[in-house]
Motif scaffolding. Structure first.
Motif, PDB file in Angstrom:
ATOM      1  N   UNK A 167      10.861   5.277  -0.418  1.00  0.00           N
ATOM      2  CA  UNK A 167      10.391   6.563  -0.106  1.00  0.00           C
ATOM      3  C   UNK A 167      10.455   7.293  -1.378  1.00  0.00           C
ATOM      4  N   UNK A 168       9.293   7.708  -2.082  1.00  0.00           N
ATOM      5  CA  UNK A 168       9.572   8.376  -3.352  1.00  0.00           C
ATOM      6  C   UNK A 168       9.191   9.950  -3.150  1.00  0.00           C
ATOM      7  N   UNK A 169      10.246  10.705  -3.354  1.00  0.00           N
ATOM      8  CA  UNK A 169      10.014  12.349  -3.171  1.00  0.00           C
ATOM      9  C   UNK A 169       9.609  12.912  -4.733  1.00  0.00           C
ATOM     10  N   UNK A 170       8.533  13.622  -4.745  1.00  0.00           N
ATOM     11  CA  UNK A 170       8.235  14.211  -5.926  1.00  0.00           C
ATOM     12  C   UNK A 170       8.089  15.852  -5.766  1.00  0.00           C
ATOM     13  N   UNK A 171       8.035  16.471  -6.928  1.00  0.00           N
ATOM     14  CA  UNK A 171       7.877  18.097  -6.858  1.00  0.00           C
ATOM     15  C   UNK A 171       8.750  18.721  -5.680  1.00  0.00           C
ATOM     16  N   UNK A 172       9.952  18.292  -5.037  1.00  0.00           N
ATOM     17  CA  UNK A 172      10.603  18.714  -4.192  1.00  0.00           C
ATOM     18  C   UNK A 172      11.300  20.150  -4.632  1.00  0.00           C
ATOM     19  N   UNK A 173      11.119  20.968  -4.162  1.00  0.00           N
ATOM     20  CA  UNK A 173      11.755  22.324  -4.354  1.00  0.00           C
ATOM     21  C   UNK A 173      13.384  22.321  -3.958  1.00  0.00           C
ATOM     22  N   UNK A 221       0.930  -1.216  -0.080  1.00  0.00           N
ATOM     23  CA  UNK A 221      -0.051   0.138   0.096  1.00  0.00           C
ATOM     24  C   UNK A 221       0.883   1.146  -0.057  1.00  0.00           C
ATOM     25  N   UNK A 222       0.279   2.403  -0.589  1.00  0.00           N
ATOM     26  CA  UNK A 222       1.069   3.512  -0.770  1.00  0.00           C
ATOM     27  C   UNK A 222       0.604   4.737   0.060  1.00  0.00           C
ATOM     28  N   UNK A 223       1.502   5.186   0.952  1.00  0.00           N
ATOM     29  CA  UNK A 223       1.045   6.202   1.932  1.00  0.00           C
ATOM     30  C   UNK A 223       1.503   7.429   1.072  1.00  0.00           C
ATOM     31  N   UNK A 224       0.556   8.256   0.731  1.00  0.00           N
ATOM     32  CA  UNK A 224       0.963   9.473   0.292  1.00  0.00           C
ATOM     33  C   UNK A 224       0.723  10.731   1.076  1.00  0.00           C
ATOM     34  N   UNK A 284       4.928   7.889  -0.665  1.00  0.00           N
ATOM     35  CA  UNK A 284       4.872   8.799  -1.629  1.00  0.00           C
ATOM     36  C   UNK A 284       4.587  10.402  -1.346  1.00  0.00           C
ATOM     37  N   UNK A 285       5.845  11.174  -1.472  1.00  0.00           N
ATOM     38  CA  UNK A 285       5.721  12.546  -0.712  1.00  0.00           C
ATOM     39  C   UNK A 285       5.803  13.660  -1.814  1.00  0.00           C
ATOM     40  N   UNK A 286       4.751  14.308  -1.810  1.00  0.00           N
ATOM     41  CA  UNK A 286       4.817  15.544  -2.692  1.00  0.00           C
ATOM     42  C   UNK A 286       4.743  16.771  -2.134  1.00  0.00           C
ATOM     43  N   UNK A 287       5.994  17.246  -2.248  1.00  0.00           N
ATOM     44  CA  UNK A 287       6.530  18.580  -1.712  1.00  0.00           C
ATOM     45  C   UNK A 287       6.033  19.679  -2.489  1.00  0.00           C
TER      46      UNK A 287
END
Length: 366
Positions: free
Chosen positions: A247-253, A166-169, A210-213
């Motif tokens: 741990x997938x990081x997306x849109x990180x500044x 399962x994917x924790x967003x 999945x962490x959307x920054x």
């Protein structure tokens, strides 16, 4: 590893007694799982139910084989292993008020690949975390974090990935420091992990984050600080029986360099290697998580991101969490080893000095 495991089993299993006699020795402990509301579970059929109160394996043959290969779990020894861990708890920590049912103890054995000593240490860390961080664990139930859920800070995607995870967003940019204390986010994450770990599938497969920054700026990045970051990482790595596989990081500044500089010193090498930074490259994300399980917001084909389903599931489990968390301190009267998970507030001065150096990195990246 196997020799140590066998010798430990022999030492404790030969003195094992039936569960009823264990209850006699440990009268304050209920060997059954806490009650789960069947009506609430039926209303969320997309998420698997926990094992029954009296343990019966719910793993498919494929997962049984996977557990044998990856976790050293042997079905023919499973309940003997649980009994061995139960005996260790009663012998070495007789004052610890903890669940002793098969379902609960299996989580810790699986998380530490059936190494009894490490499983016991994980259990002690699990309870020590509650004592060390009362702001997180006091009165911990879904209704107290409804504002976090309503904000859209986190959810769990309805479909697992091809590996059954399962994917924790997480969407940290949704939170602003003026909204509420950061610790409320930690409370919501912890409740989510507690629910995720109930099904045996998750205990074997692990989870993906999945962490959307998107929207994360200086105010969010600098708010937790090293001491708080260390406590969060310590709980996830050493104080909770779950396997975080990626741990997938997306849109990180650009500022994420500074954020990671705060977190990385506390990560074990194996965990640090599981962080994947994708930036805004959705094709890179799709190489790690297929489009079929992702919402449209992340280039997927699984419909729009639904923040309400997981929130509703947690809120419907209110009574379950009251039984689990709104109880007396399980460590009252327990003497813990010197080398426990949390070092207490004494470390905060040193961490403040570290934070001053890291804050300059944050400003530089910003």
């Amino acid at each position: 590893m196997r020799e140590r495991r066998f010798s430990t089993r022999k030492r404790f299993f030969l003195t094992a007694s039936p569960s009823q006699s264990m209850a006699d020795q440990h009268e304050s402990i209920d060997l059954r799982s806490p009650p789960v509301d069947p009506a609430a579970a039926a209303g969320h059929s997309w998420f698997p139910a926990p094992p029954p109160p009296i343990y019966t394996c719910t793993l498919t043959p494929e997962l049984v084989a996977k557990a044998r290969e990856e976790l050293q779990e042997k079905p023919e020894w499973r309940l003997r292993d649980v009994q061995a861990l139960r005996d260790m708890i009663l012998k070495e920590q007789p004052n610890l008020r903890t669940r002793l049912d098969d379902t609960f103890l299996l989580r810790f054995l699986r998380a530490r690949k059936f190494d009894y000593d490490r499983a016991l240490q994980l259990l002690l860390n699990y309870h020590a975390g509650r004592k060390a961080w009362p702001e997180v664990f006091q009165d911990l139930k879904p209704s107290t974090v409804k504002h976090v859920l309503d904000l859209g800070f986190l959810t769990v995607l309805p479909q697992p990935d091809p590996n059954g995870r399962y994917i924790l967003c997480l969407r940290p940019g949704k939170w602003k420091p003026n909204d509420y204390p950061f610790v409320d986010n930690v409370r919501a994450i912890y409740l989510t992990l507690e629910k995720l770990i109930q099904p045996e599938e998750t205990q074997v497969n692990g989870i993906v984050i999945l962490a959307d920054y998107t929207g994360v700026g200086m105010s969010q990045a600098s708010n937790p600080g090293p001491f708080l970051a260390k406590k969060v990482v310590s709980i996830l790595q050493d104080g909770f029986p779950i396997r975080i596989k990626a741990v997938n990081i997306i849109n990180e500044p650009r500022i994420f360099k500074g954020i990671f500089a705060i977190i990385k010193p506390f990560l074990k090498e194996k965990m640090a290697e599981r962080y994947v930074l994708h930036g805004s490259d959705l094709r890179s994300l799709h190489r790690n998580i297929p489009r079929s399980v992702l919402p449209q917001e992340y280039g997927g084909t699984a419909g729009q991101l639904d923040m309400g389903a997981w929130s509703s599931l947690l809120l419907d489990c209110e009574e379950e969490f009251i039984v689990e968390f709104c109880q007396p301190d399980p460590l009252e009267g327990v003497v813990l080893p010197d080398s426990m998970l949390f070092e207490g507030e004494q470390a905060s001065g040193q961490d403040d000095d570290t934070f001053r150096g890291l804050r300059s990195q944050l400003y530089y990246c910003y």
